[in-house]
Design an enzyme around this catalytic site. Structure first.
Site, short mmCIF file in Angstrom:
data_model
loop_
_atom_site.label_atom_id
_atom_site.label_comp_id
_atom_site.label_asym_id
_atom_site.label_seq_id
_atom_site.Cartn_x
_atom_site.Cartn_y
_atom_site.Cartn_z
N SER A 140 46.12 -12.11 23.50
CA SER A 140 46.12 -12.31 24.99
C SER A 140 45.01 -12.53 25.33
O SER A 140 43.51 -12.29 24.98
CB SER A 140 46.13 -10.78 25.49
N SER A 160 48.94 -5.32 35.75
CA SER A 160 49.46 -4.95 34.47
C SER A 160 49.35 -6.19 33.53
O SER A 160 49.48 -7.23 33.92
CB SER A 160 50.55 -4.34 34.74
N LYS A 161 49.49 -5.93 32.21
CA LYS A 161 49.53 -6.69 31.48
C LYS A 161 50.91 -7.70 31.40
O LYS A 161 50.86 -8.90 31.57
CB LYS A 161 49.40 -6.37 29.75
N ARG A 162 51.99 -6.95 31.71
CA ARG A 162 53.34 -7.64 31.73
C ARG A 162 53.40 -8.30 33.21
O ARG A 162 53.88 -9.63 33.04
CB ARG A 162 54.40 -6.60 32.08
N ASP A 212 51.31 -11.73 32.40
CA ASP A 212 52.02 -12.77 31.73
C ASP A 212 52.99 -13.23 32.26
O ASP A 212 53.18 -14.68 32.48
CB ASP A 212 52.55 -12.15 30.33
#
Length: 514
Positions: free
Chosen positions: A292, A267-269, A272
């Site tokens: 991003s 996932s993006k979260r 990161d």
């Protein structure tokens, strides 16, 4: 394999393209190329509330950077367009088949208000039910064309009363379909709700549109993530209800890609948090302006990412790892796809990138590396010089920006020196040896790496000192850092004048240690 292979990649422009979607698109590309089939890029934009400006263009650009080819699609007209679902809806393509389902009794009108739907769910909750669905049990208590008389239904439709069209799921039926990875899959209709096929704004839902589009476009194989497995029974029933039972495509539901720590879907979260990208190219959020990073911007080669992704869920059946795209296409098959989730191993991706960088000819890397120097605001001057820098560094870099981080001293004298190395190596003796070496180098009439090395060897023999007494201070003077390519190669490349200047600069700026 069916006579004519037709595949589609059908992303929704609700945000940036995720690396999992790239893998799906890549596998479709492999199959289409292997069997000389058609490959369609279709944009599924039926959910108008979630559309993100710029997402469609981003998706197309990302796929083009990855080298994934389509025979037709939103960017390339073909025989079965339009290729954007909103355009297809405008042409009335879906309404025809919704009407067919209504006429055959496989679908029905539902006039329930949001409040009535909430009341239905509350009643189920109070009755202790965990299944709060609009299904074969609850539909008999709701306001729809199954419970209202025909006159009332016509009146509601004529007056423009908001309504949707729902699929009438069979009460007790096993729905079986074959998946190329999982084998036979069975769902019971009691597990399924009466999904909406046509929304109140007249736009078909994903389920209705995808089945109609896949059929009309002649899609033979559906590659998609396993999250769509639970929707497949509805799609199978739609094929049957529309009279297309003998033309149901081959289903291939790909397992998840897990985070590098193996905990949960990428996932993006998590990206990161763990410090890795999940998008192929840079994405700029149109609302917040947040940037991003993508794999391209991080410095990965397209070929390396392609090779890595290909093996993230597929095995060629041998020990090959580094393969050309042609070789992957040759070996690729749906039978050799994995049936379990794959962990995204960032170290493995970096290894692939290192390998591809080392295997490239320096001149082939030139435009990519030149772009990195330009991003860093550095003037490279003669491109031929940069090619030689690339040749010296490519065995040492992992990502393209490393050419800048590791090679800035080729273009300008160091402004600082590695403190640890200076304390250890820049002694009074080392400083004196640098002065002697400088005088000897000044007398060289030609400037080649082997000649510089000969002068160095003469000096250590004359002074009866170890190589490190001269080599380490020389590297520090020329580069300011502790490691790097051969120091004689560096000196030869930066030239005689720069070499002598840097030695003199180091002698004047560095304080010798005892």
């Amino acid at each position: 394999m069916k006579d004519q292979v037709v595949l589609r990649f059908a992303p929704s422009p609700t945000g940036p393209l995720h690396i999992g979607g790239v893998r799906t698109a890549l596998y479709g590309h492999f199959l289409a190329q292997k069997y000389k089939g058609r490959y369609i890029l279709r944009i599924e934009d039926t959910d108008r509330t979630r559309l993100v400006p710029g997402a469609e263009e981003y998706i197309i650009n990302s796929l083009q950077w990855m080298g994934i080819e389509f025979t037709e699609g939103v960017h390339k007209e073909g025989p079965v367009g339009p290729y954007r679902q909103s355009d297809r809806k405008a042409e009335g393509i879906y309404q025809k088949y919704v009407d067919q389902l209504l006429a055959s009794g496989h679908a029905y009108y539902a006039f329930d208000t949001p409040e009535e739907l909430d009341d239905m769910r509350q009643r189920l909750k109070e009755a202790g039910s965990s299944n709060l669905q609009y299904n074969y049990i609850t539909r008999g208590q709701m306001r729809n064309s199954l419970t209202l008389d025909e006159t009332e239904v016509r009146r509601l439709l004529a007056s423009g009363t908001p309504h949707v069209v729902r699929m009438k799921m069979p009460k007790r039926e096993e729905i079986r379909f074959h998946d190329e990875i999982r084998g036979w899959v069975v769902f019971h209709s009691s597990q399924l709700d009466d999904k909406i096929l046509l929304k109140s704004d007249g736009m078909p839902t994903y389920h209705m549109a995808v089945v109609v589009d896949d059929h009309l476009m002649g899609v033979s194989h559906i590659l998609r993530g396993e999250e769509w497995l639970s929707s497949t029974p509805l799609h199978v029933l739609l094929y049957r209800s529309l009279g297309w039972e003998n033309e149901i495509p081959t289903f291939i539901h790909l397992p998840l890609i897990l985070n590098p720590n193996g905990k949960g879907k990428m996932s993006k979260r998590q990206g990161d948090k763990l410090g890795f990208s999940v998008f192929p190219t840079q994405w700029i959020d149109p609302e917040s302006g947040a940037v991003s990073s993508g794999y391209r911007e991080d410095g990965y080669l397209r070929e390396a990412l392609t090779n890595f992704l290909a093996l993230l869920g597929w095995s060629p059946g041998n020990n090959e790892e580094v393969m050309s795209e042609d070789r992957m296409i040759e070996l690729f098959s749906t039978e050799s796809l994995n049936n379990s989730a794959s962990k995204f191993d960032l170290d493995k991706l970096k290894w692939f990138n290192e390998t591809y960088i080392r295997n490239h000819k320096p001149e082939d890397l030139l435009p990519l590396v030149q772009a990195e120097y330009e991003k860093a605001g550095m003037e490279i001057g003669n491109p031929d010089f940069l090619v030689k820098v690339i040749e010296l560094l490519q065995e040492r870099v992992t990502l393209l920006p490393d050419f800048v981080h590791l090679g800035s001293y080729f273009f300008s004298a160091p402004v600082s020196y590695d403190e640890k190395m200076a304390r250890k190596r820049w002694t009074h003796e080392g400083s004196e040896l640098m002065g002697l070496l400088s005088k000897k180098l000044e007398n060289l009439s030609t400037w080649e790496a082997h000649e510089i090395q000969q002068v160095f060897e003469q000096l250590i023999e004359e002074k009866n000192v170890g190589k490190g007494k001269v080599l380490a201070p020389l590297r520090l003077a020329l580069t300011g850092v502790a490691g790097g390519p051969g120091v004689f190669d560096i000196a030869a490349l930066i030239g005689k004048e720069a070499t002598l200047h840097r030695i003199e600069k180091a002698i004047s700026e560095l304080i010798p240690q005892k």
